[in-house]
Design a protein around this motif. Structure first.
Motif, PDB file in Angstrom:
ATOM      1  N   LEU A   1      15.197 -32.975  33.575  1.00  0.00           N
ATOM      2  CA  LEU A   1      14.860 -31.551  33.889  1.00  0.00           C
ATOM      3  C   LEU A   1      13.358 -30.994  34.146  1.00  0.00           C
ATOM      4  O   LEU A   1      12.159 -31.585  33.333  1.00  0.00           O
ATOM      5  N   ARG A   2      13.303 -29.576  35.123  1.00  0.00           N
ATOM      6  CA  ARG A   2      12.317 -29.259  35.799  1.00  0.00           C
ATOM      7  C   ARG A   2      11.898 -28.047  34.698  1.00  0.00           C
ATOM      8  O   ARG A   2      12.744 -27.131  34.495  1.00  0.00           O
ATOM      9  N   VAL A   3      10.935 -27.891  34.420  1.00  0.00           N
ATOM     10  CA  VAL A   3      10.920 -26.333  33.448  1.00  0.00           C
ATOM     11  C   VAL A   3       9.919 -25.776  33.913  1.00  0.00           C
ATOM     12  O   VAL A   3       8.538 -26.514  34.110  1.00  0.00           O
ATOM     13  N   ARG A   4       9.796 -24.606  34.057  1.00  0.00           N
ATOM     14  CA  ARG A   4       9.485 -24.044  35.319  1.00  0.00           C
ATOM     15  C   ARG A   4       9.124 -22.276  34.478  1.00  0.00           C
ATOM     16  O   ARG A   4       9.671 -21.676  34.771  1.00  0.00           O
ATOM     17  N   ILE A   5       7.432 -22.222  34.624  1.00  0.00           N
ATOM     18  CA  ILE A   5       7.078 -20.739  34.221  1.00  0.00           C
ATOM     19  C   ILE A   5       6.572 -20.313  35.295  1.00  0.00           C
ATOM     20  O   ILE A   5       5.248 -20.600  35.862  1.00  0.00           O
ATOM     21  N   THR A   6       6.290 -19.081  36.604  1.00  0.00           N
ATOM     22  CA  THR A   6       6.099 -17.941  37.631  1.00  0.00           C
ATOM     23  C   THR A   6       5.584 -16.978  36.786  1.00  0.00           C
ATOM     24  O   THR A   6       6.545 -16.229  36.864  1.00  0.00           O
ATOM     25  N   HIS A   7       4.664 -16.251  37.782  1.00  0.00           N
ATOM     26  CA  HIS A   7       4.566 -15.888  37.813  1.00  0.00           C
ATOM     27  C   HIS A   7       5.570 -14.917  38.417  1.00  0.00           C
ATOM     28  O   HIS A   7       5.747 -14.802  38.914  1.00  0.00           O
ATOM     29  N   VAL A   8       5.825 -13.614  37.987  1.00  0.00           N
ATOM     30  CA  VAL A   8       5.861 -12.042  38.681  1.00  0.00           C
ATOM     31  C   VAL A   8       5.626 -11.182  39.106  1.00  0.00           C
ATOM     32  O   VAL A   8       5.197 -10.841  39.997  1.00  0.00           O
ATOM     33  N   SER A   9       4.591 -10.949  37.867  1.00  0.00           N
ATOM     34  CA  SER A   9       3.582  -9.518  37.743  1.00  0.00           C
ATOM     35  C   SER A   9       2.805  -8.963  36.950  1.00  0.00           C
ATOM     36  O   SER A   9       2.471 -10.379  36.239  1.00  0.00           O
ATOM     37  N   THR A  10       1.618  -8.862  37.557  1.00  0.00           N
ATOM     38  CA  THR A  10       0.269  -8.349  36.561  1.00  0.00           C
ATOM     39  C   THR A  10      -0.238  -7.487  36.635  1.00  0.00           C
ATOM     40  O   THR A  10      -0.102  -7.160  38.471  1.00  0.00           O
ATOM     41  N   SER A  11      -0.749  -6.550  35.531  1.00  0.00           N
ATOM     42  CA  SER A  11      -1.331  -4.846  35.281  1.00  0.00           C
ATOM     43  C   SER A  11      -3.032  -5.607  35.983  1.00  0.00           C
ATOM     44  O   SER A  11      -3.503  -4.519  36.127  1.00  0.00           O
ATOM     45  N   GLU A  12      -3.308  -6.388  36.392  1.00  0.00           N
ATOM     46  CA  GLU A  12      -3.920  -6.905  36.677  1.00  0.00           C
ATOM     47  C   GLU A  12      -4.609  -7.221  38.718  1.00  0.00           C
ATOM     48  O   GLU A  12      -3.553  -7.391  38.176  1.00  0.00           O
ATOM     49  N   PHE A  13      -5.447  -7.409  39.135  1.00  0.00           N
ATOM     50  CA  PHE A  13      -5.805  -8.462  40.270  1.00  0.00           C
ATOM     51  C   PHE A  13      -4.638  -9.096  40.564  1.00  0.00           C
ATOM     52  O   PHE A  13      -4.863 -10.423  39.375  1.00  0.00           O
ATOM     53  N   PRO A  14      -4.453 -10.081  41.824  1.00  0.00           N
ATOM     54  CA  PRO A  14      -4.017 -11.404  41.394  1.00  0.00           C
ATOM     55  C   PRO A  14      -4.541 -12.509  40.673  1.00  0.00           C
ATOM     56  O   PRO A  14      -3.461 -14.013  40.388  1.00  0.00           O
ATOM     57  N   GLY A  15      -5.312 -13.309  40.740  1.00  0.00           N
ATOM     58  CA  GLY A  15      -6.517 -14.036  39.810  1.00  0.00           C
ATOM     59  C   GLY A  15      -6.883 -14.151  38.531  1.00  0.00           C
ATOM     60  O   GLY A  15      -6.946 -14.993  37.820  1.00  0.00           O
ATOM     61  N   ALA A  16      -5.363 -12.865  37.858  1.00  0.00           N
ATOM     62  CA  ALA A  16      -5.556 -12.861  36.126  1.00  0.00           C
ATOM     63  C   ALA A  16      -4.837 -12.382  35.529  1.00  0.00           C
ATOM     64  O   ALA A  16      -3.520 -11.894  36.601  1.00  0.00           O
ATOM     65  N   GLY A  17      -4.373 -12.953  34.092  1.00  0.00           N
ATOM     66  CA  GLY A  17      -3.200 -12.323  33.913  1.00  0.00           C
ATOM     67  C   GLY A  17      -2.602 -13.652  33.380  1.00  0.00           C
ATOM     68  O   GLY A  17      -2.516 -14.504  33.588  1.00  0.00           O
ATOM     69  N   ASN A  18      -0.962 -13.545  32.905  1.00  0.00           N
ATOM     70  CA  ASN A  18      -0.284 -13.597  31.550  1.00  0.00           C
ATOM     71  C   ASN A  18      -0.855 -15.156  31.678  1.00  0.00           C
ATOM     72  O   ASN A  18      -1.118 -16.299  31.685  1.00  0.00           O
ATOM     73  N   LEU A  19      -1.019 -14.838  29.793  1.00  0.00           N
ATOM     74  CA  LEU A  19      -1.172 -15.674  29.163  1.00  0.00           C
ATOM     75  C   LEU A  19      -0.231 -16.635  28.513  1.00  0.00           C
ATOM     76  O   LEU A  19       0.987 -15.783  28.110  1.00  0.00           O
ATOM     77  N   LEU A  20      -0.390 -17.679  28.163  1.00  0.00           N
ATOM     78  CA  LEU A  20       0.824 -18.851  27.360  1.00  0.00           C
ATOM     79  C   LEU A  20       0.122 -19.183  26.398  1.00  0.00           C
ATOM     80  O   LEU A  20      -1.031 -19.915  26.914  1.00  0.00           O
ATOM     81  N   ASP A  21       1.089 -19.708  25.149  1.00  0.00           N
ATOM     82  CA  ASP A  21       0.518 -20.154  24.383  1.00  0.00           C
ATOM     83  C   ASP A  21       1.928 -20.706  23.817  1.00  0.00           C
ATOM     84  O   ASP A  21       3.367 -20.448  23.739  1.00  0.00           O
ATOM     85  N   ASP A  22       1.323 -21.677  23.429  1.00  0.00           N
ATOM     86  CA  ASP A  22       3.064 -22.776  22.179  1.00  0.00           C
ATOM     87  C   ASP A  22       4.207 -22.958  22.859  1.00  0.00           C
ATOM     88  O   ASP A  22       5.038 -22.331  22.276  1.00  0.00           O
ATOM     89  N   ILE A  23       3.947 -23.111  23.943  1.00  0.00           N
ATOM     90  CA  ILE A  23       5.029 -24.075  25.077  1.00  0.00           C
ATOM     91  C   ILE A  23       6.309 -25.170  24.489  1.00  0.00           C
ATOM     92  O   ILE A  23       5.242 -25.838  24.311  1.00  0.00           O
ATOM     93  N   LYS A  24       7.415 -24.352  23.674  1.00  0.00           N
ATOM     94  CA  LYS A  24       8.168 -25.721  23.429  1.00  0.00           C
ATOM     95  C   LYS A  24       9.452 -25.946  24.279  1.00  0.00           C
ATOM     96  O   LYS A  24      10.109 -24.397  24.579  1.00  0.00           O
ATOM     97  N   ILE A  25       9.560 -27.531  24.516  1.00  0.00           N
ATOM     98  CA  ILE A  25      10.893 -28.038  24.647  1.00  0.00           C
ATOM     99  C   ILE A  25      11.725 -28.573  24.089  1.00  0.00           C
ATOM    100  O   ILE A  25      10.490 -29.763  23.782  1.00  0.00           O
ATOM    101  N   ILE A  26      12.611 -28.611  23.187  1.00  0.00           N
ATOM    102  CA  ILE A  26      13.310 -29.111  21.888  1.00  0.00           C
ATOM    103  C   ILE A  26      14.233 -29.923  22.622  1.00  0.00           C
ATOM    104  O   ILE A  26      15.583 -29.353  23.095  1.00  0.00           O
ATOM    105  N   ASN A  27      14.921 -31.426  22.606  1.00  0.00           N
ATOM    106  CA  ASN A  27      15.799 -32.065  23.195  1.00  0.00           C
ATOM    107  C   ASN A  27      16.874 -32.117  21.915  1.00  0.00           C
ATOM    108  O   ASN A  27      16.629 -32.763  20.965  1.00  0.00           O
ATOM    109  N   ASN A  28      17.931 -31.147  22.046  1.00  0.00           N
ATOM    110  CA  ASN A  28      18.715 -30.987  20.129  1.00  0.00           C
ATOM    111  C   ASN A  28      19.710 -32.016  20.493  1.00  0.00           C
ATOM    112  O   ASN A  28      21.131 -31.780  19.892  1.00  0.00           O
ATOM    113  N   PHE A  29      19.485 -32.981  21.756  1.00  0.00           N
ATOM    114  CA  PHE A  29      20.684 -34.020  21.855  1.00  0.00           C
ATOM    115  C   PHE A  29      21.118 -34.468  20.549  1.00  0.00           C
ATOM    116  O   PHE A  29      22.758 -35.091  20.461  1.00  0.00           O
TER     117      PHE A  29
END
Length: 138
Positions: free
Chosen positions: A110-138
């Motif tokens: 499984l590929r988990v991908r988070i992709t830029h869509v837009s930012t309110s600043e210039f293209p080299g800035a923005g979209n801060l991410l933290d505490d990304i979790k992927i839990i398999n509940n099998f």
């Protein structure tokens, strides 16, 4: 560990920019660091995880715009065949997003991908991410 940062066209990899909690006045949600998705240009991050068909995956992440509203999208699926789960926008406070996903027949990576869509600043800035979790509940 395990994350890869790519240009939007997926033609090359980039370094992942980590911010120490408190950098530019932004405290991390969990731990002492968080990442900026668009460190030197528009990009996406991904990680591949081993799964079995039918597994139920719980996912969550925290998102924050840098100076104003920023938007990312989450995609899940077999590498190269990910499907968009949703777009998520946040302004200058951390917002948690979460959900579940059932692994389709035939998928063992499984590929988990988070992709830029837009930012309110210039293209080299923005979209801060933290505490990304992927839990398999099998």
């Amino acid at each position: 560990p395990g994350w890869t940062n790519q240009t939007l066209d997926e033609s090359s990899e980039r370094n992942i920019e980590l911010w120490e909690s408190g950098h530019r006045g932004v405290a991390s949600v969990d731990g002492t660091h968080h990442l900026e998705l668009n460190s030197t240009g528009l990009s996406s991050i991904y990680q591949d995880v081993t799964v079995s068909p039918g597994d139920e995956i719980s996912w969550s992440f925290w998102h924050r715009g840098r100076p104003g509203p920023d938007t990312v999208k989450l995609s899940l699926g077999a590498p190269g065949s990910e499907v968009d789960i949703g777009e998520y926008s946040s302004s200058t406070s951390w917002t948690q997003y979460s959900g579940t996903y059932t692994v389709p027949d035939g998928v063992t990576t499984l590929r988990v991908r988070i992709t830029h869509v837009s930012t309110s600043e210039f293209p080299g800035a923005g979209n801060l991410l933290d505490d990304i979790k992927i839990i398999n509940n099998f």
